[in-house]
Design an enzyme around this catalytic site. Structure first.
Site, PDB file in Angstrom:
ATOM      1  N   ASP A  12     -11.861 -17.713 -15.278  1.00  0.00           N
ATOM      2  CA  ASP A  12     -11.462 -16.476 -15.976  1.00  0.00           C
ATOM      3  C   ASP A  12     -10.023 -16.450 -16.514  1.00  0.00           C
ATOM      4  OD1 ASP A  12     -13.974 -15.874 -15.007  1.00  0.00           O
ATOM      5  OD2 ASP A  12     -13.371 -14.146 -13.809  1.00  0.00           O
ATOM      6  N   ASP A  50     -15.385 -14.072 -17.689  1.00  0.00           N
ATOM      7  CA  ASP A  50     -15.873 -12.750 -17.287  1.00  0.00           C
ATOM      8  C   ASP A  50     -16.339 -12.076 -18.582  1.00  0.00           C
ATOM      9  OD1 ASP A  50     -16.079 -11.264 -14.827  1.00  0.00           O
ATOM     10  OD2 ASP A  50     -14.463  -9.938 -15.476  1.00  0.00           O
ATOM     11  N   HIS A  52     -18.416  -8.791 -19.731  1.00  0.00           N
ATOM     12  CA  HIS A  52     -19.128  -7.554 -19.418  1.00  0.00           C
ATOM     13  C   HIS A  52     -19.587  -6.807 -20.669  1.00  0.00           C
ATOM     14  CE1 HIS A  52     -17.794  -8.087 -15.348  1.00  0.00           C
ATOM     15  NE2 HIS A  52     -16.527  -7.820 -15.583  1.00  0.00           N
ATOM     16  N   HIS A  56     -19.992  -1.253 -18.314  1.00  0.00           N
ATOM     17  CA  HIS A  56     -20.393  -2.016 -17.117  1.00  0.00           C
ATOM     18  C   HIS A  56     -20.156  -1.172 -15.859  1.00  0.00           C
ATOM     19  CE1 HIS A  56     -20.188  -5.327 -14.087  1.00  0.00           C
ATOM     20  NE2 HIS A  56     -21.194  -5.762 -14.834  1.00  0.00           N
ATOM     21  N   HIS A  85     -12.567  -3.955 -18.781  1.00  0.00           N
ATOM     22  CA  HIS A  85     -11.953  -5.258 -19.068  1.00  0.00           C
ATOM     23  C   HIS A  85     -13.015  -6.256 -19.492  1.00  0.00           C
ATOM     24  CE1 HIS A  85     -13.495  -5.756 -14.986  1.00  0.00           C
ATOM     25  NE2 HIS A  85     -13.543  -7.044 -15.245  1.00  0.00           N
ATOM     26  N   LYS A 110     -20.324 -14.786 -17.007  1.00  0.00           N
ATOM     27  CA  LYS A 110     -20.833 -14.053 -15.836  1.00  0.00           C
ATOM     28  C   LYS A 110     -20.454 -12.589 -15.939  1.00  0.00           C
ATOM     29  CE  LYS A 110     -16.702 -15.202 -13.208  1.00  0.00           C
ATOM     30  NZ  LYS A 110     -16.204 -13.842 -13.053  1.00  0.00           N
ATOM     31  N   CYS A 155     -12.209 -13.568  -8.048  1.00  0.00           N
ATOM     32  CA  CYS A 155     -13.164 -14.545  -8.579  1.00  0.00           C
ATOM     33  C   CYS A 155     -12.947 -15.955  -8.035  1.00  0.00           C
ATOM     34  CB  CYS A 155     -13.157 -14.507 -10.099  1.00  0.00           C
ATOM     35  SG  CYS A 155     -13.842 -12.944 -10.703  1.00  0.00           S
TER      36      CYS A 155
HETATM   37  C1  VGL Z   1     -12.052 -10.480 -11.719  1.00  0.00           C
HETATM   38  C2  VGL Z   1     -11.961  -8.281 -11.129  1.00  0.00           C
HETATM   39  C3  VGL Z   1     -12.964  -7.973 -12.014  1.00  0.00           C
HETATM   40  C4  VGL Z   1     -11.506 -11.867 -11.530  1.00  0.00           C
HETATM   41  C5  VGL Z   1     -13.072 -10.190 -12.610  1.00  0.00           C
HETATM   42  O1  VGL Z   1     -11.622 -12.694 -12.457  1.00  0.00           O
HETATM   43  O2  VGL Z   1     -10.917 -12.122 -10.444  1.00  0.00           O
HETATM   44  N1  VGL Z   1     -11.521  -9.519 -10.972  1.00  0.00           N
HETATM   45  N2  VGL Z   1     -13.499  -8.935 -12.753  1.00  0.00           N
HETATM   46 ZN    ZN Z   2     -14.845  -8.326 -14.301  1.00  0.00          ZN
END
Ligand code: VGL
Ligand code: ZN
Length: 201
Positions: A12, A50, A52, A56, A85, A110, A155
């Protein structure tokens, strides 16, 4: 060059997790040069993204009376609520502009199901629904992964713990990760990774 049985998995490394982004991780952009350099050592490079849909269920804005970073109970367990986000096709969901995305063999998205979040690169947050990464690694004969990216305590940790559970050897490059650190979530994450046998470099 490392053996073909090892992969670099970059978690990410997207604009929304870097300074100025919707869910900025302090110093998130600082790791980009080191991650880029590390790619040269690996025969297999995988990036996660990431990704979404709008509205979401992990977004605080979908839960009346809730603010970002509060938690709620979902059918699959406790869930932290985030600012909106990494919305599909938005600039925030794009990779950091300096990341060498052309080096990636695979980009794994994801978190694309509205009703469930997905921190780990291997499973959604119910710990059951697979993303397909396990099959990808096994069919390529990859037995060990090195993790870098954002965020250390969400993550990255969830991916590391799932890898360990699946019997994939895993090393986390802490110097090439940055954390959100909500209420001690970083020290908690490190303790859980240690206990699971994750190598912390
Ligand atoms: C993440 C919060 C929400 C991450 C992703 O990449 O750690 N954290 N979505
Ligand atoms: Zn996320």
């Amino acid at each position: 060059m490392r053996p073909a049985t090892e992969a670099l998995v970059v978690i990410d490394l997207q604009n929304d997790f870097c300074p100025g982004g919707a869910l900025a991780v302090e110093g998130g952009d600082e790791i980009v040069p080191g991650v880029n350099a590390l790619m040269d050592e690996f025969r297999a490079v995988i990036l996660t993204q990431d990704w979404h849909p709008p509205r979401h269920s992990s977004f605080a804005s979908e839960h009346e009376g809730k603010a970002p970073f509060e938690t709620t109970r979902m059918p699959y367990g406790e869930q932290v609520l985030w600012p909106d986000h990494c919305i599909q096709n938005s600039a925030g969901a794009a990779f950091h502009p300096d990341l060498r995305t052309g080096e990636a063999d695979m980009i794994l998205r994801k978190g694309f199901r509205r009703e469930i979040d997905s921190y780990s690169a291997f499973f959604e947050n119910d710990h059951e629904t697979p993303t397909g990464l396990e099959g990808y690694l096994r069919t390529r004969g990859i037995e060990r992964i090195v993790l870098a990216g954002l965020a250390t305590d969400f993550c990255v940790t969830w991916s590391a713990l799932d890898a360990a559970r699946l019997g994939v050897a895993v090393e986390v490059r802490q110097d090439l990760c940055r954390a959100i650190d909500l209420d001690g979530s970083l020290s908690d994450a490190i303790a859980r990774m240690r206990a699971a046998g994750v190598t912390l470099a």
